[in-house]
Design a protein around this motif. Structure first.
Motif, PDB file in Angstrom:
ATOM      1  N   UNK A   1       5.595   4.381   7.519  1.00 47.15           N
ATOM      2  CA  UNK A   1       6.140   3.194   6.836  1.00 47.15           C
ATOM      3  C   UNK A   1       7.549   2.912   7.362  1.00 47.15           C
ATOM      4  N   UNK A   2       8.330   3.971   7.539  1.00 49.31           N
ATOM      5  CA  UNK A   2       9.690   3.782   8.056  1.00 49.31           C
ATOM      6  C   UNK A   2       9.646   3.264   9.495  1.00 49.31           C
ATOM      7  N   UNK A   3       8.703   3.800  10.284  1.00 44.68           N
ATOM      8  CA  UNK A   3       8.562   3.330  11.672  1.00 44.68           C
ATOM      9  C   UNK A   3       8.254   1.834  11.693  1.00 44.68           C
ATOM     10  N   UNK A   4       7.324   1.417  10.838  1.00 49.49           N
ATOM     11  CA  UNK A   4       6.940  -0.004  10.816  1.00 49.49           C
ATOM     12  C   UNK A   4       8.137  -0.880  10.485  1.00 49.49           C
ATOM     13  N   UNK A   5       8.921  -0.459   9.512  1.00 44.66           N
ATOM     14  CA  UNK A   5      10.099  -1.242   9.115  1.00 44.66           C
ATOM     15  C   UNK A   5      11.117  -1.278  10.252  1.00 44.66           C
ATOM     16  N   UNK A   6      11.373  -0.097  10.843  1.00 42.65           N
ATOM     17  CA  UNK A   6      12.374  -0.033  11.925  1.00 42.65           C
ATOM     18  C   UNK A   6      11.986  -0.918  13.103  1.00 42.65           C
ATOM     19  N   UNK A   7      10.688  -0.995  13.379  1.00 44.01           N
ATOM     20  CA  UNK A   7      10.245  -1.764  14.554  1.00 44.01           C
ATOM     21  C   UNK A   7      10.005  -3.246  14.232  1.00 44.01           C
ATOM     22  N   UNK A   8      10.354  -3.665  13.015  1.00 43.75           N
ATOM     23  CA  UNK A   8      10.393  -5.110  12.780  1.00 43.75           C
ATOM     24  C   UNK A   8       9.417  -5.681  11.781  1.00 43.75           C
TER      25      UNK A   8
ATOM     26  N   UNK B   1      -4.913  -1.118   9.763  1.00 42.72           N
ATOM     27  CA  UNK B   1      -4.885   0.215  10.351  1.00 42.72           C
ATOM     28  C   UNK B   1      -4.025   1.255   9.676  1.00 42.72           C
ATOM     29  N   UNK B   2      -4.333   1.569   8.410  1.00 44.96           N
ATOM     30  CA  UNK B   2      -3.514   2.587   7.739  1.00 44.96           C
ATOM     31  C   UNK B   2      -3.767   3.993   8.279  1.00 44.96           C
TER      32      UNK B   2
ATOM     33  N   UNK C   1       8.190  -7.129   8.353  1.00 41.37           N
ATOM     34  CA  UNK C   1       8.862  -7.709   7.182  1.00 41.37           C
ATOM     35  C   UNK C   1       8.344  -7.061   5.906  1.00 41.37           C
ATOM     36  N   UNK C   2       7.147  -6.545   5.980  1.00 40.58           N
ATOM     37  CA  UNK C   2       6.564  -5.867   4.819  1.00 40.58           C
ATOM     38  C   UNK C   2       5.563  -4.840   5.330  1.00 40.58           C
ATOM     39  N   UNK C   3       5.370  -3.804   4.517  1.00 42.00           N
ATOM     40  CA  UNK C   3       4.427  -2.738   4.878  1.00 42.00           C
ATOM     41  C   UNK C   3       3.486  -2.548   3.707  1.00 42.00           C
ATOM     42  N   UNK C   4       2.196  -2.435   3.998  1.00 43.09           N
ATOM     43  CA  UNK C   4       1.273  -2.140   2.893  1.00 43.09           C
ATOM     44  C   UNK C   4       0.810  -0.694   3.000  1.00 43.09           C
ATOM     45  N   UNK C   5       0.812  -0.065   1.846  1.00 48.70           N
ATOM     46  CA  UNK C   5       0.521   1.357   1.770  1.00 48.70           C
ATOM     47  C   UNK C   5      -0.443   1.591   0.614  1.00 48.70           C
ATOM     48  N   UNK C   6      -1.004   2.781   0.551  1.00 48.82           N
ATOM     49  CA  UNK C   6      -1.901   3.102  -0.563  1.00 48.82           C
ATOM     50  C   UNK C   6      -1.370   4.292  -1.317  1.00 48.82           C
ATOM     51  N   UNK C   7      -1.536   4.264  -2.628  1.00 51.89           N
ATOM     52  CA  UNK C   7      -1.177   5.420  -3.430  1.00 51.89           C
ATOM     53  C   UNK C   7      -2.335   6.407  -3.428  1.00 51.89           C
TER      54      UNK C   7
ATOM     55  N   UNK D   1       2.626  -4.886   8.130  1.00 48.75           N
ATOM     56  CA  UNK D   1       2.105  -3.743   8.895  1.00 48.75           C
ATOM     57  C   UNK D   1       1.513  -2.689   7.972  1.00 48.75           C
ATOM     58  N   UNK D   2       0.599  -1.880   8.497  1.00 51.73           N
ATOM     59  CA  UNK D   2       0.018  -0.812   7.688  1.00 51.73           C
ATOM     60  C   UNK D   2       0.797   0.492   7.865  1.00 51.73           C
ATOM     61  N   UNK D   3       0.683   1.383   6.897  1.00 53.39           N
ATOM     62  CA  UNK D   3       1.241   2.737   7.080  1.00 53.39           C
ATOM     63  C   UNK D   3       0.460   3.717   6.223  1.00 53.39           C
TER      64      UNK D   3
END
Ligand code: SF4
Length: 400
Positions: A16-23, A243-244, A25-31, A8-10
């Motif tokens: 990012x926490x929402x994506x993890x809580x809702x299931x 969709x970040x 397995x991995x979240x991709x994020x940008x610095x 999932x994107x965040x």
């Protein structure tokens, strides 16, 4: 049947926490540097560390996009940045440049390298080349691949494949577009895409305006859930949601729906029935504000895959009503923080991580002063509503 990773994107730590809580397995994020969609990325290194620690508690992973197409001057500080990501507990970087991949292999060897979709990989030879020469661990296939191509690459290349299943599409090859550069001086390949393909244009034939109607060139959004079974059967390792820039509500809704779908297919080992697919499509449609299509995995990219007329059905989604702050079992009420307009008596649904949505009627709305209200008009207002079952802090409430 192997269960693929749901990726999932965040755009920030909270999402990012929402994506993890809702299931997820991995979240991709940008610095803050080296990433496309730099405007969407506001993860500091501290945020990245916190996201990794949070994800770890749920058995999930964080991937970081390092996917800009760097010019020489952009590479300064890259080594240090990659080492910091490695120390923070990041599992993988998503890279689009051999320069970034080479530096990563040398200075942060425990980071996995996932070859970004920006490299437009569409064939087995390209995958073999990248695997051998850049030592990549996974290839994110171009959105332009058909299902047969995904199947073949996954079967023949002996490397993890990742495929997009949901979200926005570029009308050009992802990352091979300079519309934004030319029209706004914002470099799409260095995080600045102004989405010029979605603007409204007048159409001329020579000097003559063809119509007073305005046109866009944008693609419809991708919703390839009808191909989920095929992708799982093909052995795709990761199913990716784009969709970040998307909202918390969008992420919670889309992630939890794919979570249910993947688990159901893995458990039954069968293709979802027409009825189940209709149900899932309906769930996804609730979160969309643009038309969608099945993508290159399902359809031909002809004119029907474009949103070519004036704004199409683009609209703002007002389904997200509130977020739970806390539940009071003794009164059977929940304190909620409002997001959109709703009325006393409305039917609503609670989205709780890991369980089916539950419905209830908000028979009354009470404000902090204990006054009853007919409607909730103001976003972020703290309100009390009756909920006949226990809900958790941060659960989301949507219109039924
Ligand atoms: S302008 Fe449109 S097609 Fe080009 S990179 Fe941006 S979103 Fe993609």
């Amino acid at each position: 049947m192997k269960k693929p990773e749901l990726l999932a994107p965040a755009g920030d730590l909270s999402r990012a926490k929402t994506a993890v809580r809702y299931g997820a397995d991995a979240v991709y994020i940008g610095g803050r540097r080296f990433s496309l969609r730099s405007r969407a990325s506001n993860f500091t290194l501290d945020d990245i560390r916190e996201a990794c620690a949070y994800a770890k508690d749920f058995g999930a992973n964080i991937h970081v996009t390092v996917n800009m197409i760097p010019h020489d001057e952009d590479l300064e500080g890259l080594q240090e940045y990659l080492r910091d990501l490695e120390k923070a507990g990041v599992k993988a970087i998503i890279a689009a440049s051999p320069a970034v991949m080479a530096v990563c292999r040398e200075c942060a060897p425990s980071l996995e390298i996932h070859c970004s979709t920006q490299m437009s990989v569409t064939n087995t030879e390209a995958v073999r080349f990248l695997k051998k020469n850049m030592k990549i661990d996974r290839v994110v296939l171009a959105r332009e691949c058909t299902m047969d191509q995904i199947r073949r690459i996954t079967a023949e290349c002996g490397i993890e494949t990742e495929a997009f299943i949901h979200g926005g599409m570029c009308v050009n090859y992802s990352g091979r577009c300079t519309l934004s550069n030319r029209m706004t001086l914002r470099d799409a390949n260095r995080g600045g895409c102004a989405q010029s393909c979605r603007w409204q244009y007048s159409l001329y034939a020579g000097e003559d305006k063809v119509s007073d109607m305005l046109f866009t060139m944008g693609s419809k959004d991708l919703c390839a859930c009808a191909s989920l079974y095929d992708m799982m059967e093909a052995g795709v390792s990761s199913l990716k949601i784009e969709g970040r820039m998307k909202t918390e509500f969008y992420i919670a809704s889309v992630v939890s729906t794919y979570r249910r779908m993947i688990d159901e297919v893995a458990e039954t080992g069968t293709r979802p029935s027409g009825e189940r697919l209709t149900y899932y499509m309906h769930e996804f449609a609730r979160t969309m504000n643009r038309q969608s299509w099945g993508g290159f995995v399902q359809e031909k990219a002809d004119a029907s895959s474009l949103i070519w007329h004036n704004m199409s059905n683009a609209d703002v989604n007002h389904d997200f009503l509130a977020k739970v702050v806390k539940y009071q079992p003794e009164t059977g009420t929940a304190w909620i923080e409002s997001r959109n307009y709703f009325e006393a008596g409305e039917e609503a649904e609670v989205l709780t991580p890991g369980r089916e949505n539950r419905s209830f009627a908000m028979t009354f709305i009470r404000n902090e002063k204990g006054e009853y209200q007919d409607v909730s008009r103001h976003p972020m207002a703290l309100l009390e509503v009756p909920v006949p079952f226990e809900v958790g802090a941060e659960d989301l409430i949507r219109r039924k």
